[in-house]
Design a protein around this motif. Sequence first.
Motif, PDB file in Angstrom:
ATOM      1  N   VAL A 145     -23.289 -47.326 -92.460  1.00 22.61           N
ATOM      2  CA  VAL A 145     -24.140 -48.187 -91.647  1.00 22.61           C
ATOM      3  C   VAL A 145     -24.728 -49.278 -92.530  1.00 22.61           C
ATOM      4  N   GLN A 146     -24.624 -50.518 -92.065  1.00 26.03           N
ATOM      5  CA  GLN A 146     -25.180 -51.629 -92.820  1.00 26.03           C
ATOM      6  C   GLN A 146     -26.694 -51.639 -92.671  1.00 26.03           C
ATOM      7  N   VAL A 147     -27.402 -51.801 -93.786  1.00 24.39           N
ATOM      8  CA  VAL A 147     -28.870 -51.851 -93.809  1.00 24.39           C
ATOM      9  C   VAL A 147     -29.294 -53.181 -94.422  1.00 24.39           C
ATOM     10  N   LYS A 148     -30.399 -53.724 -93.901  1.00 23.43           N
ATOM     11  CA  LYS A 148     -30.872 -55.026 -94.348  1.00 23.43           C
ATOM     12  C   LYS A 148     -32.290 -54.988 -94.889  1.00 23.43           C
ATOM     13  N   SER A 149     -32.905 -53.803 -94.929  1.00 22.29           N
ATOM     14  CA  SER A 149     -34.265 -53.700 -95.444  1.00 22.29           C
ATOM     15  C   SER A 149     -34.532 -52.252 -95.832  1.00 22.29           C
ATOM     16  N   VAL A 150     -35.679 -52.071 -96.502  1.00 23.22           N
ATOM     17  CA  VAL A 150     -36.094 -50.716 -96.868  1.00 23.22           C
ATOM     18  C   VAL A 150     -36.385 -49.896 -95.611  1.00 23.22           C
ATOM     19  N   GLU A 151     -36.946 -50.560 -94.596  1.00 23.06           N
ATOM     20  CA  GLU A 151     -37.263 -49.847 -93.356  1.00 23.06           C
ATOM     21  C   GLU A 151     -35.994 -49.287 -92.710  1.00 23.06           C
ATOM     22  N   ASP A 152     -34.903 -50.078 -92.694  1.00 24.60           N
ATOM     23  CA  ASP A 152     -33.645 -49.578 -92.141  1.00 24.60           C
ATOM     24  C   ASP A 152     -33.158 -48.350 -92.914  1.00 24.60           C
ATOM     25  N   THR A 153     -33.291 -48.416 -94.236  1.00 28.56           N
ATOM     26  CA  THR A 153     -32.851 -47.296 -95.074  1.00 28.56           C
ATOM     27  C   THR A 153     -33.681 -46.048 -94.789  1.00 28.56           C
ATOM     28  N   MET A 154     -34.992 -46.218 -94.646  1.00 31.80           N
ATOM     29  CA  MET A 154     -35.858 -45.067 -94.391  1.00 31.80           C
ATOM     30  C   MET A 154     -35.603 -44.466 -93.009  1.00 31.80           C
ATOM     31  N   LYS A 155     -35.312 -45.327 -92.023  1.00 33.63           N
ATOM     32  CA  LYS A 155     -35.011 -44.796 -90.689  1.00 33.63           C
ATOM     33  C   LYS A 155     -33.754 -43.932 -90.725  1.00 33.63           C
ATOM     34  N   HIS A 208     -24.514 -57.443 -99.566  1.00 33.86           N
ATOM     35  CA  HIS A 208     -24.316 -56.645 -98.360  1.00 33.86           C
ATOM     36  C   HIS A 208     -24.481 -55.176 -98.751  1.00 33.86           C
ATOM     37  N   VAL A 209     -25.455 -54.505 -98.129  1.00 31.00           N
ATOM     38  CA  VAL A 209     -25.782 -53.123 -98.484  1.00 31.00           C
ATOM     39  C   VAL A 209     -25.484 -52.229 -97.278  1.00 31.00           C
ATOM     40  N   SER A 210     -24.818 -51.124 -97.544  1.00 30.83           N
ATOM     41  CA  SER A 210     -24.533 -50.139 -96.499  1.00 30.83           C
ATOM     42  C   SER A 210     -24.903 -48.752 -97.018  1.00 30.83           C
ATOM     43  N   MET A 211     -25.142 -47.843 -96.079  1.00 31.62           N
ATOM     44  CA  MET A 211     -25.638 -46.509 -96.436  1.00 31.62           C
ATOM     45  C   MET A 211     -24.836 -45.437 -95.716  1.00 31.62           C
TER      46      MET A 211
END
Length: 507
Positions: free
Chosen positions: A133-143, A92-95
């Motif tokens: 904010v929980q992120v599930k992909s690189v795209e979520d992180t970049m957004k 589980h990754v969050s940013m």
Amino acid sequence: MDFTEFQFDAVLPPTALQVDVYNMAARAVVLDVLNGYNGTIMAYGQTGAGKTYTLSDNLTNGGGVTSVGGIIPRSAAEIFDRAGLDQDYEFHVSMSYIQIYMEQIQDLLRPESCNMQIREGMNGVYVSGVEEVQVKSVEDTMKLLMLGDRHRCLSFTKLNAHSSRSHTIVILTVEKKAKYKTSEQKAELADRRRVSSCFVESERVLVGKLFLVDLAGSERLKKSGSEGIRASEAMSVNLSLTCLGKCISARADPAITHVPFRDSKLTRLLQESLGGNAKTSLVINIAPCSEYLQESMSSLHFGSRAMKLTTQAVVNVEEEFRVLTRNLQETVNLQDEKLQHLEASVLSKDEQLVQAQQSLAEKARQVELLREEQNRFNHKFMEQLRVKDESWKNRLENVRSSATNIHQKRIENLQDELTRLKNAENQYALSRPTHVINNNAAKDLAAQIIQRAYKQHYVAMLYKEKKKLEVVVGYQLMANSAVRVLKGIQLLDELFTRKNFPKLSLR
């Protein structure tokens, strides 16, 4: 010429690619974060040396990182790629994304949260109330990274067209726990979780935090040309970097027991990264030109002192219920903050409602005053109208009386004149011979008929004007009617009193 030697883990030439920088400075730290360690990657150097480019250049192509992608997108890609390949653990990754601007912490994912406070708990130093904010992909992180970059403090200087005026920190939190794929494993886990007389055994979770720190560049005001608020920003950045250098020097010297982490928000947040529970990698960016030789030497000395630091990183293992409790507590704290904002908003609305009610009452009072003023004006106007009406009535009565008197006098004069004329005619008739009178009887009768007709015509006009005087309302009309009466009387007077009145010859 004097030469100074510096020893580092690696030196990359200007021709090095972003992937080379990532493999050399960041990849090992990212892999340790996946195993439950805390990791920090910092970029240090003067303004315009390429720190932001090294860390957060986020050009993508079809969902993958390109050859110019910075450390942040490559780190996120590494985490999600390895998490997708690991069949034994779930991740589980969050940013979170914050900036330190003039000693105030702002949440870039929720920019309305300013001047946030730093707290210290069982897991170290953290920012209270930061958005995670929980992120599930690189795209979520970049957004999220691009969303936060919109709120970063940037400005134009002579050294850099997009100079960062604040320190930014991207925090990637990775939670890792084992999967139970078979029913036997799930049953075994349930047995271990049964309530005993004293303790409930729970699942262990590895929690690693990756801090990606883009330090604002140091600058000389003489070279950057900063003035006003830009000069204040530059001085705040230089002061925080000076505190960072003091903390590194104090950590590197065993004889010094006190490290001034609390002198700035930056050093307070990086307390664990500077010799604590973290694996830290420092990237020194220098400008390849002799004009900035002094700044480059300062950056190299900073990196040389940082090489003397030693860290004591340990695996962060937490019980599952502790992780859940912590997440629940953070959620509760976040909800409390939202509730406080909502209460403040409600109070503000109540104040606005009270102000609106007061304004409405004031408007009603003004309307009442205007109504009273209008009533007073109407009463005064009606009183003045009544006085004017009485005055006009008096004037009308005076004009009517005057006109009647004049008319009566004129009638009497006319009657006297007619009587005098009749007498004169009778005397004339008596003095004439009888045969002449008899011969001219028809002419005398015609003259009498004509005079009687004139008299009746003008007397009728006089009575008609008299009636008009009785119904006239208004001074001007009454005056005109009086003038007409006087003219009629004068005309009648001239008709019967003029000297050249036509005489009838009795032949």
